[in-house]
Scaffold this motif. Structure first.
Motif, short mmCIF file in Angstrom:
data_model
loop_
_atom_site.label_atom_id
_atom_site.label_comp_id
_atom_site.label_asym_id
_atom_site.label_seq_id
_atom_site.Cartn_x
_atom_site.Cartn_y
_atom_site.Cartn_z
N PHE A 23 -6.00 34.47 -12.70
CA PHE A 23 -6.88 34.08 -11.59
C PHE A 23 -6.04 33.52 -10.46
O PHE A 23 -5.58 32.39 -10.50
N PRO A 25 -5.34 33.26 -6.03
CA PRO A 25 -5.99 33.38 -4.73
C PRO A 25 -5.61 34.66 -3.98
O PRO A 25 -6.36 35.12 -3.12
N GLN A 90 -12.30 14.79 -6.52
CA GLN A 90 -12.37 16.22 -6.20
C GLN A 90 -11.38 16.57 -5.08
O GLN A 90 -10.73 17.61 -5.11
N VAL A 97 -4.57 21.71 -6.57
CA VAL A 97 -4.62 23.17 -6.76
C VAL A 97 -3.88 23.87 -5.61
O VAL A 97 -3.09 24.81 -5.82
N1 LIG Z 1 -13.94 22.41 -4.82
C1 LIG Z 1 -14.03 23.60 -5.62
C2 LIG Z 1 -12.64 24.13 -5.89
C3 LIG Z 1 -12.63 25.28 -6.85
C4 LIG Z 1 -11.24 25.90 -6.98
O1 LIG Z 1 -10.36 25.73 -6.14
N2 LIG Z 1 -11.05 26.63 -8.08
C5 LIG Z 1 -9.81 27.30 -8.30
C6 LIG Z 1 -9.61 27.36 -9.80
S1 LIG Z 1 -7.98 27.27 -10.24
C7 LIG Z 1 -9.93 28.71 -7.75
O2 LIG Z 1 -10.96 29.32 -7.95
N3 LIG Z 1 -8.89 29.21 -7.07
C8 LIG Z 1 -8.86 30.54 -6.57
C9 LIG Z 1 -8.84 30.60 -5.07
O3 LIG Z 1 -8.81 29.55 -4.40
O4 LIG Z 1 -8.85 31.73 -4.55
C10 LIG Z 1 -14.76 23.28 -6.92
O5 LIG Z 1 -14.53 22.23 -7.49
O6 LIG Z 1 -15.58 24.09 -7.35
#
Ligand SMILES: N[C@@H](CCC(=O)N[C@@H](CS)C(=O)NCC(=O)O)C(=O)O
Length: 190
Positions: A23, A25, A90, A97
């Motif tokens: 997973f 970005p 958060q 992240v």
């Molecule tokens: N504030 C969001 C952040 C979610 C988030 O950044 N999730 C990461 C998981 S590692 C993600 O999906 N990253 C992929 C991306 O940013 O494209 C939440 O808590 O739902």
């Protein structure tokens, strides 16, 4: 955060987890994009076909579904304290992240040292605030304390070298205890 809250709300058994595999970005996940245009997890598909996304929304949904006033107070000062603590944790998690993408994924010659330094300074301020201003609030189990514990677990998982425990004895003791909760053990990073 969503899964720990689901466990604390007694709803975990009603959730089906869908593995995403790798997973990243830079490679948006086709299945997730169909549910969340941001392409981020967590996303929660409900039986009626609707989808909730962002941890905060999903955590509140679980608290409301469980009728739990303690997990997410519905009004008054208690609500604002919990929401602000959740926002602090958060915000720290979101920055962590992003930092992971910056330092773990971006080629070294394209990294921006000033940004990395600013993110590290942000982490320090947030850890210090948790130690000096939030320990009383952390005694309750709610979406704010859960977000804090999960974020510290993520820090241990990805940024152990930051040594957030150093100079923060209250937070260290609190996390040592909170991280033993069955909800945390059942959902630990591996
Ligand atoms: N504030 C969001 C952040 C979610 C988030 O950044 N999730 C990461 C998981 S590692 C993600 O999906 N990253 C992929 C991306 O940013 O494209 C939440 O808590 O739902």
């Amino acid at each position: 955060m969503a899964l720990v809250t689901a466990h604390e709300a007694g709803l975990a058994e009603q959730i089906e987890l869908v593995p995403t595999g790798e997973f990243l970005p830079i490679k948006p996940h086709k299945g997730v994009i169909g549910d969340n245009p941001l392409g981020r997890i967590p996303a929660l598909a409900l039986d009626d076909g609707s989808v909730l996304y962002d941890s905060r929304v999903i955590c509140e949904y679980f608290a409301v579904e469980a009728g739990s006033e303690s997990l997410m107070p519905s009004a008054g000062q208690a609500r604002w304290r919990v929401l602000t603590l959740q926002a602090l944790a958060q915000g720290l998690a979101d920055s962590a992240v992003q930092m992971r993408y910056e330092t773990g994924l971006r080629p070294a010659d394209k990294q921006w040292p000033d940004l990395i330094a600013a993110q590290n300074a942000r982490f320090t301020r947030a850890f210090d605030a948790l130690e000096t201003a939030w320990l009383d609030d952390l005694r309750s189990v709610n979406v704010g304390s859960i977000a804090t514990a999960v974020t510290l677990a993520y820090m241990d998982f990805r940024f152990a070298d930051l040594d957030w425990r150093n100079g923060r004895p209250g937070l260290t003791v609190w996390y040592g205890s909170f991280s033993q909760r069955p909800s945390m053990v059942a959902t630990a990073f591996d």
